[in-house]
Write an enzyme that holds these catalytic residues in place. Sequence first.
Site, PDB file in Angstrom:
ATOM      1  N   GLU A  40     -13.316   2.062   3.702  1.00 14.88           N
ATOM      2  CA  GLU A  40     -12.864   2.261   2.329  1.00 14.88           C
ATOM      3  C   GLU A  40     -13.912   3.076   1.567  1.00 14.88           C
ATOM      4  OE1 GLU A  40     -11.017  -0.496  -1.260  1.00 14.88           O
ATOM      5  OE2 GLU A  40     -12.676  -1.304  -0.069  1.00 14.88           O
ATOM      6  N   LYS A 113      -3.347   0.802  -1.393  1.00 16.75           N
ATOM      7  CA  LYS A 113      -3.858  -0.567  -1.460  1.00 16.75           C
ATOM      8  C   LYS A 113      -3.075  -1.404  -2.469  1.00 16.75           C
ATOM      9  CE  LYS A 113      -8.253  -3.031  -2.151  1.00 16.75           C
ATOM     10  NZ  LYS A 113      -9.694  -2.825  -2.481  1.00 16.75           N
ATOM     11  N   CYS A 158      -9.423  -3.760   2.658  1.00 20.77           N
ATOM     12  CA  CYS A 158     -10.417  -4.625   2.019  1.00 20.77           C
ATOM     13  C   CYS A 158      -9.833  -5.921   1.442  1.00 20.77           C
ATOM     14  CB  CYS A 158     -11.173  -3.828   0.964  1.00 20.77           C
ATOM     15  SG  CYS A 158     -12.784  -4.529   0.512  1.00 20.77           S
TER      16      CYS A 158
END
Length: 268
Positions: A40, A113, A158
Site C-alpha cells: 500500500e 479500498k 490493509c
Amino acid sequence: MKVAAIQMVSGVSLPANLAQARGLLEQAAQAGAELAALPEYFCLMGHQDSDKLAARESFGEGAVQEFLAQAAGELGLWIVGGTLPLVAGDAAHVRNTSLVFSPDGERVARYDKIHLFKFDNGRERYDESRVIESGGETVAFDLPSRDGHTWRVGLSVCYDLRFPELYRALHADVLLVPSAFTYTTGQAHWELLLRARAIENLAWVVAPAQGGTHENSRRTWGHSMVIDPWGLVLAQRAEGAGVVLADLDAARQAALRAQLPALEHRVL
C-alpha cells in the site's frame, strides 16, 4: 506458482519510490516469480495525508499507471500495484486503488479500498476518511499460471484485513493484502489476522507491506509474508526493503480443502 511480496519503505519522492519499486520487481522476476505484489502507498508516503491529492491520477492514465503497465510487460510479471491515489468524486478526496496488470502490460482488475482506517490512542492519530473516498465492491480475478493452473485471486488492502466477511465474499484461492500497518497495530495484530484469514478461507495469503521508518517520521510494521492455507508462514521479512518469495502449491490447497471441507459447511 512462485509469488513475491515486496516490502518497501516509501518516501516523499514519487520518482524515487518508482525507481525503488522497479528494482525490487526486477529482483522478483529474476527469482522466477510469476506474481509480484507491491505494498500500500508504494508510490508515495507524503509528509501529510493531503499530499495524496497532488499525486492523484485519472483512471487509465498517469505516471504510476504507466510505470506499472510497462514493468509488467517488460518483466513478464503479473503485478499488483499496491495502492495509488486515483481521482474520486470530489476534489478533496482520492480513491486508494489497487490495480492489477498482466504480463502483457494490460490492466485486468481494479479494487478501491473499502474500509478506511481510523485510530487514536492519544499519541497516534489516523483518519483515512479525511482524504480517501471508500470503494464499495469486492474484486477478484483469474490468473492462469505457467503450469496451466488458474488461480482465483482476491484483492484487499490493509485495514480490510479486520473484516473477514470481505474475504468470504471473494471465494478466492489467493488473498492479497498490500498494507502499511502502523507499528503499534502491526505488532499486536498483523500476523494473527493474516493467519486467521488464511485458515478461515483455506487460502494462500500474500501480504506485502511498508516496513520501516519513513521520511515523514511514520514507522510501519513491515513483516511482509506469505502464508499457506493451513496458516503456516512460509516466508517473511521483518523490516527494510526487500522481496519475500514463496511457492504456492495448488495440489496442497486442494488436498487441505478436501480433508477439511469447512468452506462447504458454511451455514450463515
